[in-house]
Motif scaffolding. Structure first.
Motif, mmCIF file in Angstrom:
data_model
loop_
_atom_site.group_PDB
_atom_site.id
_atom_site.type_symbol
_atom_site.label_atom_id
_atom_site.label_comp_id
_atom_site.label_asym_id
_atom_site.label_seq_id
_atom_site.Cartn_x
_atom_site.Cartn_y
_atom_site.Cartn_z
ATOM 1 N N THR A 181 72.842 38.472 55.351
ATOM 2 C CA THR A 181 72.602 37.010 55.234
ATOM 3 C C THR A 181 73.468 35.862 55.596
ATOM 4 O O THR A 181 74.810 36.326 55.486
ATOM 5 C CB THR A 181 72.046 36.608 53.545
ATOM 6 O OG1 THR A 181 73.375 36.469 52.853
ATOM 7 C CG2 THR A 181 71.223 37.906 53.097
ATOM 8 N N GLY A 182 73.222 34.739 56.020
ATOM 9 C CA GLY A 182 74.163 33.964 56.269
ATOM 10 C C GLY A 182 73.307 33.086 57.800
ATOM 11 O O GLY A 182 73.112 33.598 58.844
ATOM 12 N N GLU A 184 75.225 31.160 59.604
ATOM 13 C CA GLU A 184 76.372 31.042 60.570
ATOM 14 C C GLU A 184 76.538 32.379 61.332
ATOM 15 O O GLU A 184 77.087 32.160 62.197
ATOM 16 C CB GLU A 184 77.774 30.915 59.712
ATOM 17 C CG GLU A 184 78.284 31.916 59.412
ATOM 18 C CD GLU A 184 77.797 32.361 57.831
ATOM 19 O OE1 GLU A 184 76.458 32.164 57.485
ATOM 20 O OE2 GLU A 184 78.345 33.093 56.913
ATOM 21 N N ASP A 224 70.135 31.587 55.432
ATOM 22 C CA ASP A 224 69.902 31.132 53.862
ATOM 23 C C ASP A 224 68.853 30.281 53.271
ATOM 24 O O ASP A 224 69.012 29.068 52.932
ATOM 25 C CB ASP A 224 71.214 30.664 53.565
ATOM 26 C CG ASP A 224 72.541 31.597 53.743
ATOM 27 O OD1 ASP A 224 72.782 32.736 53.288
ATOM 28 O OD2 ASP A 224 73.524 31.074 54.383
ATOM 29 N N GLY A 247 75.879 36.061 50.321
ATOM 30 C CA GLY A 247 75.062 35.081 49.392
ATOM 31 C C GLY A 247 74.830 35.398 47.867
ATOM 32 O O GLY A 247 74.130 35.106 47.187
ATOM 33 N N ASP A 254 74.352 30.429 48.382
ATOM 34 C CA ASP A 254 74.396 31.912 47.778
ATOM 35 C C ASP A 254 73.129 32.049 46.872
ATOM 36 O O ASP A 254 73.014 31.922 45.579
ATOM 37 C CB ASP A 254 75.792 32.102 46.741
ATOM 38 C CG ASP A 254 76.823 31.988 47.900
ATOM 39 O OD1 ASP A 254 76.516 32.164 48.883
ATOM 40 O OD2 ASP A 254 77.819 31.802 47.520
#
Ligand code: AMP
Ligand code: MG
Length: 403
Positions: A181-182, A184, A224, A247, A254
């Motif tokens: 996840t993310g 970025e 996210d 997250g 998160d």
């Protein structure tokens, strides 16, 4: 926040060994044998020659050179057509059955053949049982050779083949889904734009799944946002294990624990007194007909890997029927003085070095924390430091955990 020991005990309590299945031997690699494996043969299957040479009767030798009549030849896979009597020899190859009447084999290198079908041997080199192995010396028919619970590697698989197990019963391989996840993160082959970094966890954790002996059945990346996460998690919950990365900390994005809860995953623990790896989240989905162990690993790559090593690998092995005494520590003297400061038990990347005297020592590597994967990539494991502030002198014994 709970202690590591307590977390591992809670994890163990949630592991249900998967059912066993019968597979071709070549698919049994990196799994635990589910039933005792018995040999259906004697090894060796007959009194066999250990060398290429001549099967002889040791009583013929009295210290002097001797000439024997060569009456036959027996190769591996063949069977002696006749036994030998006094004054006779049979040419024999490595592995072949020793003829009756013979109680020793003389290496061909120590013999001279003559034109009249005879062989000359030196008398002082022949003792009873020389260069032969008795039937069933290594194992015998009916003997349990590989016990249930044995981890199967190349050598044990070769052994199973030798004793007649072309198929074996092993615990099922756990199926694992991965979700990174993310917002970025970009793929390894892309050049990160402003604010972006590459997704190193995806291939690293996929490799860890393979190394642990499990089967990766799905790999996704979610941004996210609830929709993206929801979809990836729903998909990932279909296997025996779901591993998420990122997250699970205290940031505004998160969202993983909340989404897991929404999908019926029951939290067992969140946050362990460990550095790196504190934010680790663990829970279980149990619908009655399906059970999935869910790990939310912290996103920082080193934290992710430490947590995989400690928790996910343990679960995978447990599901396959392995025992879980891990983490096993070795003890080594520190190679250099080291000042450690930390409020949690710390796993510090280190490598083993050998001094000129042949002594092994561990050297803490220069490491900048949980985002510094470079240090870990060249480490052989971790030094375990207790919480607190302490200067350790060179030579102090420390715990070392191999990775
Ligand atoms: P998070 O646990 O999501 O708060 O992430 C902690 C740190 O790890 C952040 O700096 C993230 O950018 C980084 N991170 C998270 N996921 C990954 C990943 N898959 N690969 C590399 N770095 C990551
Ligand atoms: Mg994140």
């Amino acid at each position: 926040m709970i202690e590591l020991r307590e977390a591992l005990t809670l994890l163990d309590g949630e592991i249900r060994r998967l059912p066993k299945e019968t597979v071709e031997l070549s698919f049994a690699h990196q799994r635990y044998l589910a039933d005792d494996a018995t040999s259906d043969v004697d090894v060796p299957p007959h009194r066999k020659s250990l060398v290429d040479g001549y099967a002889v009767c040791s009583a013929d030798f009295d210290g002097k050179d001797i000439s024997l009549e060569v009456i036959d030849e027996v190769v591996a896979g063949g069977w002696p057509r006749t036994g030998i009597g006094r004054g006779q020899a049979i040419r024999i190859m490595t592995g072949a059955a020793v003829p009756t009447g013979a109680d020793a084999v003389v290496m061909v290198e120590q013999t001279v053949t003559t034109d009249d079908g005879r062989v000359i041997l030196r008398g002082d080199e022949v003792k009873p049982m020389q260069n032969l192995m008795e039937k069933a010396t290594i194992m015998h028919q009916g003997q349990v050779v590989v016990p249930s619970g044995q981890w199967l590697d190349a050598a044990t698989i070769g052994l199973l083949a030798e004793i007649g197990h072309g198929q074996v019963a092993v615990s099922k391989r756990p199926t694992v889904s991965l979700v990174t996840t993310g917002n970025e993160l970009v793929a390894p082959s892309e050049k990160p734009g402003p604010g972006q970094i590459r997704n190193s966890n995806a291939p690293m954790l996929a490799t860890s799944v393979h190394e642990a002996g499990a089967r990766l059945i799905g790999q996704r990346h979610a941004v996210d946002e609830p929709d993206s996460l929801r979809e990836a998690i729903a998909d990932g919950l279909s296997g025996d294990v779901l591993v998420l990365s990122g997250g699970v900390s205290a940031g505004v994005l998160d969202l993983v624990p909340g989404e897991l809860k929404q999908q019926g995953v029951q939290k067992i623990f969140h946050r362990v007194s460990l550095k790196p790896g504190k934010p680790i989240w663990f829970g279980v989905l149990d619908t009655g007909s399906h059970r999935c162990l869910v790990f939310g690993l912290p996103g920082n790559p080193v934290s992710s890997l430490v947590c995989f090593h400690l928790f996910v690998r343990r679960a995978i092995h447990g599901l396959m029927g392995g025992s879980s005494e891990f983490p096993a520590c070795e003890s080594y003297p520190l190679a250099t003085a080291f000042h450690h400061r930390g409020n949690r038990p710390t796993w510090w990347p280190a490598r083993v070095i050998r001094t000129e005297g042949g002594l092994s020592q561990v050297e803490p590597l220069e490491w900048r924390g949980s985002g510094d994967l470079r240090a870990l990539a060249f480490a052989e494991g971790w030094i375990g430091f207790s919480p607190g502030t302490k200067s350790h002198e060179a030579g102090t014994q420390v715990d070392f955990i191999r990775r």
